[in-house]
Design a protein around this motif. Structure first.
Motif, PDB file in Angstrom:
ATOM      1  N   ASN A 233       0.794  -1.227   0.000  1.00 38.40           N
ATOM      2  CA  ASN A 233       0.000   0.000   0.000  1.00 38.40           C
ATOM      3  C   ASN A 233       0.831   1.284   0.000  1.00 38.40           C
ATOM      4  N   PHE A 234       2.157   1.162  -0.015  1.00 44.07           N
ATOM      5  CA  PHE A 234       2.978   2.369  -0.179  1.00 44.07           C
ATOM      6  C   PHE A 234       3.651   2.381  -1.553  1.00 44.07           C
ATOM      7  N   TYR A 235       3.135   1.530  -2.454  1.00 43.56           N
ATOM      8  CA  TYR A 235       3.582   1.610  -3.846  1.00 43.56           C
ATOM      9  C   TYR A 235       2.557   2.413  -4.648  1.00 43.56           C
ATOM     10  N   VAL A 236       3.034   3.431  -5.358  1.00 48.57           N
ATOM     11  CA  VAL A 236       2.181   4.259  -6.220  1.00 48.57           C
ATOM     12  C   VAL A 236       2.964   4.563  -7.486  1.00 48.57           C
ATOM     13  N   ASP A 237       2.345   4.370  -8.642  1.00 49.27           N
ATOM     14  CA  ASP A 237       2.977   4.845  -9.869  1.00 49.27           C
ATOM     15  C   ASP A 237       2.012   5.749 -10.629  1.00 49.27           C
ATOM     16  N   TYR A 238       2.458   6.239 -11.774  1.00 51.57           N
ATOM     17  CA  TYR A 238       1.703   7.246 -12.529  1.00 51.57           C
ATOM     18  C   TYR A 238       0.317   6.774 -12.938  1.00 51.57           C
ATOM     19  N   SER A 239       0.118   5.439 -13.036  1.00 53.71           N
ATOM     20  CA  SER A 239      -1.146   4.913 -13.563  1.00 53.71           C
ATOM     21  C   SER A 239      -2.254   4.839 -12.527  1.00 53.71           C
ATOM     22  N   HIS A 240      -1.928   4.983 -11.233  1.00 54.82           N
ATOM     23  CA  HIS A 240      -2.931   4.842 -10.175  1.00 54.82           C
ATOM     24  C   HIS A 240      -3.793   6.096 -10.079  1.00 54.82           C
TER      25      HIS A 240
END
Length: 717
Positions: A233-240
């Motif tokens: 839940n602390f992974y975020v990339d441009y597509s989210h």
């Protein structure tokens, strides 16, 4: 993730709003503060967080959202109408309201769609009186989108796709697409982001602290991203992206809340295409909702009595007990506090099924797994069913105790049941039972088959002469192929087997049948079929192939020439124990055997090996002077097949005669030269009329002894 003091302060504010206030704004409007005249523009904000780490950036995003730094056009929710069916197939007219675009920071003229983690997204949603969509709603939103844009994707390059410059680049590309398509701010847009969604996968015990994503539809309507919780839940990339919906929803003209619908055992299907209600439609479930009861058991100390025992949690205000006669339809909840609840007035020979929920000031937990008991009271020899199938895998309905309980009850054997946590917590002792039926489903390495503490309990039980029936796929895979040195010793010394392959013939999802091996405990069973996912339970893709270790092969998989052993049995001493115990270990789950009559046949052989020899001869003897026993037939009443079992102290010739009440002979069955021990024959009444029949056994023992006894049985067509 670490949380700063400032972050906690913001969290507490939004959390207060969540648990104290039901949204009182009209449907289609969210509780978002007005944007201040001095608020940062979108480009200014993105520049300010460019060099921040994840935690600091998330803190800054949440602060802007809660301060209302959101464009006005995103506040005007789009109304969507649809017709959806509930679990029973009844259609409902639904009206809900959704943000036209993904959550953004900035003004109408300068904004950026901002990817963020699910924790702060949930906090913002709660503060606004909003929620995130389910997979089913993501699809419906896309189908209703006025502007459908092709996804803009980038090649994965290290961590670059998780950094702010890529967020800005992606937003710029989307905005150019939107302009080229003639879009107007406020129109419903689809195809630009993956959605962070509400899902039962949020509480997947094998992936705690993960985010569930789905969507990013292509112009042909197919999503790029299937439903997954692969990312922490602390992974975020441009597509989210975060698409918020009004928590209010209208169903058949009546207003309710989306989360309430998702928790409903029937209505959840209106908004979700997953299996089962969504008891935790939030990413803050660990901080708010009570956990479902895990360590509990159901026993019977007096005839007609059902008693639930558990270890109470100080954070739980009360528990709710639900009763059922069939394990499918449950009565209204009975609330109780403390460590136990006793109920009376039940038929002492009929199973009772129970499940629990826990409750605190924030709401009701997810329902527990189902347990069962026959209310016979104490003073009889019982077996214990233990449910150790906790893995949140596709097809786990947490009610497979039903399959085991009904099969055991078919043979008129009294039982109690417990969760595996109740066993390891010491709430229930295996040593109090003639034999234990341990359900492991498809636990595998993802959720452990036998944990270290469970292994300790089982080792002690078997060393003391215990009798264990354990079934499940991937037990050998987990303990032997993937296990530690202590796991390998446990399976080889106490489950008396080792790993051969992770599927019959070494090929997964292909072979789904087995047969008894001559001379083994299942020698009279020529066909056992287990589920490929189309017969009411779940797909046993990886049934364990076993290698006996000092044990006897009992079952083989059919149609394979290698990796063919699917079950073993053992009688003897375990470890350094002082007493002889017994074991049956199946490499596929018992509950997946179909049809139910086949499950009953398998359980009958299990009981003959693990239960009836002890109960009939040692603890509940109804012995003739010569030591012979004729047991009551089972099932009784029957239609048209029943079993007649008996015990011979010496080798003997046996004749069984079946007559009607007029004394007219219906059938004579001769069994010469039978060995000492337990025996069983099947009687098929065929076309005989319903009524009472008398079966008589006549025995001529090799030692010259003679025995004759008659019993009644009822044919009910």
């Amino acid at each position: 993730m670490k949380i700063s003091a400032r972050f906690l302060k913001i969290f507490c504010f939004s959390f207060f709003l969540t648990v104290q206030v039901n949204k009182i704004f009209p449907q289609g409007e969210l509780n978002i503060p007005p944007r201040s005249s001095g608020a940062m523009e979108g480009s200014e904000f993105m520049e300010s967080v460019t060099n921040l780490g994840f935690d600091d950036r998330e803190e800054a995003i949440l602060e802007q959202l809660l301060a209302g730094n959101i464009p006005d056009f995103t506040r005007n929710l789009v109304e969507i109408e649809a017709d959806f069916n509930d679990l029973n197939g009844i259609s409902h007219h639904v009206k809900y309201w959704v943000m036209p675009d993904y959550l953004t920071i900035g003004s109408d003229s300068d904004y950026c769609r901002i990817p963020m983690g699910p924790i702060i997204a949930q906090q913002a949603a709660d503060a606004f009186g909003a929620c995130m969509p389910t997979r089913k709603l993501v699809d419906n939103i896309y189908s209703n989108a006025e502007i459908k844009l092709a996804p803009v994707t980038y090649t994965p390059i290290g961590i670059l796709n998780t950094l702010v410059p890529k967020f800005v680049e992606h937003n710029t590309a989307i905005q150019q697409q939107f302009i080229n398509a003639g879009g107007v701010e406020g129109q419903l847009v689809g195809g630009t982001k993956k959605d962070v969604v509400l899902s039962n996968k949020i509480i997947d015990p094998s992936r705690p602290g993960h985010v569930v994503i789905y969507g990013w539809h292509q112009l042909n309507g197919s999503p790029i991203q299937p439903l997954t919780n692969i990312h922490v839940n602390f992974y975020v990339d441009y597509s989210h992206g975060i698409r918020l919906l009004d928590r209010d929803i209208e169903i058949d003209g009546e207003m309710t809340f989306i989360d309430s619908v998702l928790k409903d055992a029937n209505l959840y299907k209106i908004l979700s295409d997953e299996t089962g209600p969504m008891y935790y439609p939030t990413y803050l479930y660990e901080l708010t909702m009570p956990p479902k009861p895990k360590a509990f058991a159901v026993i019977s100390e007096n005839p007609g009595e059902v008693k639930v025992i558990l270890t109470p949690d100080s954070d739980i205000s009360n528990y709710n007990l639900y009763l059922s006669q069939d394990g499918n339809t449950f009565n209204t909840a009975i609330s109780f506090t403390g460590a136990e609840k006793t109920l009376n007035g039940f038929a002492p020979d009929t199973p009772v099924f129970i499940k629990l929920t826990s409750e605190n000031s924030y709401g009701l937990s997810e329902a527990s797994e189902i347990l069962a008991v026959v209310p016979t009271g104490s003073g009889v020899q019982k077996c214990l069913i233990v449910n150790g199938f906790d893995r949140a895998s596709d097809g786990n309905t947490y009610d497979f105790v039903k399959h085991h309980a009904n099969a055991i009850n078919e043979k008129s054997v009294p039982f109690e049941s417990a969760t595996n946590e109740a066993v390891t917590d010491g709430l229930i002792s295996l040593n109090n039972y003639v034999f234990t039926d341990y359900i492991l489903g498809e636990e595998s390495t993802a959720d452990e088959t036998f944990s270290d503490s469970e292994q300790d309990v089982i080792e002690n039980y078997l060393q003391q002469g215990g009798r264990l029936f354990v079934s499940g796929s991937e037990i050998a895979w987990d303990l032997d192929y993937r296990g530690s040195s202590s796991d390998k010793l446990f399976i080889q010394n106490y489950l008396k087997a080792s790993y051969s392959a992770d599927a019959p013939g070494g090929i997964a999802s292909t072979y789904y049948s087995a047969e008894g091996i001559a001379g083994g405990i299942f020698t009279d069973i020529t066909e056992i079929n287990f589920d490929n996912g189309t017969h009411g339970s779940y797909n046993v893709e990886y049934a364990d192939a076993l290698v006996p270790r000092g044990s006897q092969s009992a079952l083989r998989y059919k149609n394979v020439t290698t990796h063919e052993i699917g079950g073993i049995s053992y009688e003897g001493v375990f470890g350094n124990g002082p007493a002889s115990g017994k074991l049956i270990f199946l490499g596929f789950p018992f509950e997946t055997i179909y049809p139910y009559s086949a499950r009953y046949d398998v359980m009958e052989n299990v009981l003959d090996f693990l239960y009836f020899d002890v109960v009939s001869v040692e603890t509940n003897p109804v012995l003739s002077p010569q030591g012979y026993i004729l047991r009551q037939n089972y099932p009784n009443p029957f239609n048209p097949v029943t079993n007649i079992s008996f015990y011979l102290p010496v080798a003997a010739d046996v004749t069984i005669t079946i007559c009607n009440t007029l004394g007219e002979e219906i059938r004579e069955i001769n069994k010469p030269n039978l060995t000492p021990g337990n025996h069983k024959i099947k009687f098929n009444a065929g076309s005989a009329a319903s009524g009472i029949y008398i079966y008589t056994i006549n025995v001529s023992g090799i030692d010259g002894s003679r025995f004759s006894e008659a019993k009644k049985m009822t044919l009910l067509k």
